[in-house]
Write an enzyme that holds these catalytic residues in place. Structure first.
Site, PDB file in Angstrom:
ATOM      1  N   GLU A  47       0.810  -1.230   0.000  1.00 33.89           N
ATOM      2  CA  GLU A  47       0.000   0.000   0.000  1.00 33.89           C
ATOM      3  C   GLU A  47       0.844   1.282   0.000  1.00 33.89           C
ATOM      4  O   GLU A  47       0.363   2.340   0.372  1.00 33.89           O
ATOM      5  CB  GLU A  47      -1.013  -0.011   1.170  1.00 33.89           C
ATOM      6  CG  GLU A  47      -1.972  -1.198   1.074  1.00 33.89           C
ATOM      7  CD  GLU A  47      -3.186  -1.102   2.011  1.00 33.89           C
ATOM      8  OE1 GLU A  47      -3.220  -0.191   2.858  1.00 33.89           O
ATOM      9  OE2 GLU A  47      -4.087  -1.948   1.869  1.00 33.89           O
TER      10      GLU A  47
ATOM     11  N   GLU B 193      -5.533  -8.754   0.596  1.00 27.78           N
ATOM     12  CA  GLU B 193      -6.346  -8.513   1.794  1.00 27.78           C
ATOM     13  C   GLU B 193      -7.766  -8.162   1.425  1.00 27.78           C
ATOM     14  O   GLU B 193      -7.996  -7.320   0.562  1.00 27.78           O
ATOM     15  CB  GLU B 193      -5.821  -7.300   2.591  1.00 27.78           C
ATOM     16  CG  GLU B 193      -4.495  -7.460   3.242  1.00 27.78           C
ATOM     17  CD  GLU B 193      -4.054  -6.165   3.954  1.00 27.78           C
ATOM     18  OE1 GLU B 193      -4.930  -5.413   4.436  1.00 27.78           O
ATOM     19  OE2 GLU B 193      -2.846  -5.930   3.991  1.00 27.78           O
TER      20      GLU B 193
END
Ligand SMILES: *[C@@H]1O[C@H](CO)[C@@H](O)[C@H](O)[C@H]1NC(C)=O
Length: 307
Positions: free
Chosen positions: A128, A230
């Site tokens: 991220e 995720e």
């Protein structure tokens, strides 16, 4: 009567079909941090107890996605535990800052020298970072090439990519990083998009984030393999927009979004966030980050797993 029996046989065949085909991702498991419920770094025995609990759920979980290589001695402790249980690992190498990246690379090198490469499902450089704008896409690309060069000296088939939010993957400004990847690892949380659970299920919010990412990337990289890094839904904490944490909502989300991704043969690997509650995570938003586990911090499942 014969007609009736034929119908019965047909019905039985249709019912049996999904289990006989075993359509599923190659790698199936959880994204997991390196801290125990008290916040200590997990020892080799802690990792092994985690992996054995996950294996005991009997749903074919065979792989764990890690966030770091050097922090908490993650690889030094998790690799022998994974080898003992027969799990593979999607390695995480933190991409920032430069000093941290250097330590992460050194820990991966050391793990390969000690344990070989058969335990590696793949390597993700960064997590991220593009979403947080912690690194330029070009710099991330350079670091992906750097790590690939290092690991391919030992095993030419190791896949090296990056994990980011679907919103970062569909942003054309990041395509230079995408082009450096052997595989794209997608994170998507309808909860953090503020979508009510009923809409998330009905409108397939998570599935659409995967499809949107694929559509954007396949336009310039038609053969790119996709993984999910995720997704998940919390059982406690504050509402986020229209999204409410609750056990029934998380169970519903798991049965729909997670079972869809685990059964999706067009994904190489899929990881739910997460296996166990993490009581020492941040207390923001009513402590919601602590409650994404499908099991509590004592490794007890919160609901019966459908897949
Ligand atoms: C090489 O890497 C692949 C993919 O990560 C792995 O499946 C395989 O077992 C490795 N080979 C050896 C000899 O370690």
């Amino acid at each position: 009567m014969i007609f009736f029996h034929t119908l019965l046989a047909l019905a039985a065949t249709l019912l049996l079909l999904p289990t006989q085909i075993h359509a599923a991702t190659k790698y199936k498991g959880f994204s997991m941090g390196a801290n125990t419920k008290t916040g200590a770094c997990k020892s080799q025995a802690d990792w092994e107890a985690d992996f054995r609990a996950i294996k005991s759920w009997g749903k074919g979980f065979n792989c764990i996605r890690l966030y770091a290589s050097s922090d908490c001695g993650t690889l030094a402790n998790a690799v022998p535990a994974a080898q003992a249980v027969g799990f593979k690992l999607l390695v995480g190498v933190w991409a920032t800052d430069a000093g941290h990246f250097g330590a992460e690379k050194a820990a991966l090198l050391s793990a390969i020298q000690r344990f070989g490469t058969a335990w590696i499902a793949g390597v993700s450089v960064g997590s991220e970072d593009l979403y947080r704008k912690d690194i330029s896409p070009q710099q991330l690309a350079n670091q992906i090439y750097d790590v690939r060069g290092m690991v391919r000296q030992f095993n030419k088939s190791i896949q090296v990519g990056h994990t980011d939010t679907w919103t970062a993957w569909v942003d054309g400004a990041n395509d230079v990083a995408t082009k450096a990847c052997d595989m794209v690892i997608i994170n998507g949380f309808p909860y953090w998009q503020g979508v009510p659970i009923r809409d998330a299920i009905k409108q397939k919010t998570f599935q659409n984030s995967v499809w949107d990412t694929k559509r954007h990337i396949q336009a310039f990289a038609p053969n790119m393999p996709f993984w999910v890094g995720e997704t998940g839904w919390p059982t406690q904490g504050d509402h986020f927009g229209g999204a409410a944490p609750a056990k029934t909502n998380a169970n519903n989300y798991y049965n729909n979004a997670a079972c869809w991704m685990f059964g999706n043969i067009n994904l190489v690997g899929a990881f739910y966030f997460t296996a166990f509650d993490t009581p020492t995570s941040s207390g923001d938003h009513g402590g919601v980050e602590k409650y994404f586990g499908i099991a509590d911090s004592n490794r007890k499942l919160k609901w019966t797993l459908a897949c």
